[in-house]
Every structure is written in structure tokens, then in C-alpha cells.
Design a protein around this motif. Structure first.
Motif, PDB file in Angstrom:
ATOM      1  N   ALA A  14       0.719  -1.298  -0.026  1.00  0.00           N
ATOM      2  CA  ALA A  14       0.042   0.108   0.046  1.00  0.00           C
ATOM      3  C   ALA A  14       0.929   1.326   0.087  1.00  0.00           C
ATOM      4  O   ALA A  14       0.506   2.289  -0.459  1.00  0.00           O
ATOM      5  N   ALA A  66      -1.407  -3.978   2.965  1.00  0.00           N
ATOM      6  CA  ALA A  66      -2.533  -4.091   3.408  1.00  0.00           C
ATOM      7  C   ALA A  66      -2.940  -5.633   3.039  1.00  0.00           C
ATOM      8  O   ALA A  66      -2.924  -5.962   2.092  1.00  0.00           O
ATOM      9  N   ARG A  99      -3.039  -3.815   8.281  1.00  0.00           N
ATOM     10  CA  ARG A  99      -2.132  -3.272   7.899  1.00  0.00           C
ATOM     11  C   ARG A  99      -0.912  -3.352   8.650  1.00  0.00           C
ATOM     12  O   ARG A  99      -1.079  -2.988   9.942  1.00  0.00           O
TER      13      ARG A  99
END
Length: 153
Positions: free
Chosen positions: A34, A49, A55
């Protein structure tokens, strides 16, 4: 930098190295890169993620490109676990299934010893089962201190 934002990656144990305790929970899972920080400034530059909504950041040697033939560990979202109803106080109590990641507390704690699992349980549910999150935090600390004493012997 080996990976780019948007790449699908699999978390793996680095050869000759160790993952962090949090990172170890994600071994085998697929995620998407991400964001990437400067590796000179951050030891874990890749923000990944996961499909569960979680995350976490990883070092380059903790990630690989997935192969189609590899088995991938996925934690089912708690909504999928609740077949009969949203509130099942015996099998899936809401204070253990309401985490935004969709992971149910027991899916993590069943891989820990008793004291660490209970500490995690009390942290997880802090302020959800009762109106007093301080009591849950104090209980988690009690279990962590007990584990520390056990390891110090």
C-alpha cells in the motif's frame, strides 16, 4: 526496491532471520503493498494491506511474490464465522468478534501460551465486555507479569 505499490505479496520468514511477533501472525498471508517508505529511514519500509483489513510494515526480505501453487493462510472474517446470528454469546461473543480487521480474538490467542493468550484476550476486549477498560488492562498486565515471572525462573 524490489516491490512496488500495488504489488501482491506473501509474508514469509526471512532466511536466517526472525519476524517480529506481530509479523509472525501474518506468515503465509497475501497482501498488497500500500505504501513504501525510504529504506534508509525505516527498517520496515513496505506497508502491506491485507484482505482482512489489517495493515503492517515489513522489511524486503520478509516478503515474496506469491506463486499460484502456494497455499495461502487466510483468516475468515468474523461475519463469515457467524452462521446463525450476529450475537452468539457462547461461540462468538461480540466483544471478541468486533475488531475492525474481522479477525476473531481466538484465531490469534490459540497460537499462544495461556498467560500471553489471556493477556491478549483482555487487551482485545478492553471496554467492550464491561464498561471498565481499566479493569481489562489491569488483568492483561497481571497475566503479562505472571508470564514474565515464569520466564525469569
Amino acid at each position: 526496491m524490489r516491490f512496488k505499490v500495488g504489488d501482491r505479496v506473501r509474508v514469509t520468514r526471512p532466511e536466517g532471520g526472525e519476524l517480529s511477533a506481530a509479523g509472525a501472525l501474518f506468515v503465509g498471508q497475501l497482501g498488497t503493498v500500500a505504501d513504501i517508505d525510504n529504506p534508509e529511514d525505516a527498517p520496515y519500509p513496505y506497508a502491506v494491506a491485507f484482505d482482512t483489513g489489517s495493515r503492517l510494515c515489513f522489511a524486503e526480505d520478509e516478503l515474496t511474490y506469491p506463486e499460484d501453487s502456494e497455499a495461502v493462510i487466510r483468516f475468515p472474517r468474523h461475519e463469515e464465522n457467524l452462521a446463525a446470528s450476529e450475537s452468539d454469546p457462547v461461540h462468538h461473543p461480540s466483544h471478541y468478534t468486533s475488531h475492525p480487521s474481522g479477525i476473531e480474538c481466538i484465531q490469534i490467542t490459540e497460537h499462544m501460551n495461556f498467560c500471553l493468550g489471556n493477556a491478549m484476550k483482555y487487551i482485545w476486549r478492553a471496554g467492550l465486555k464491561t464498561d471498565d477498560p481499566i479493569q481489562d488492562i489491569d488483568k492483561a498486565i497481571w497475566y503479562l507479569q505472571r508470564e514474565k515471572e515464569r520466564l525469569s525462573k
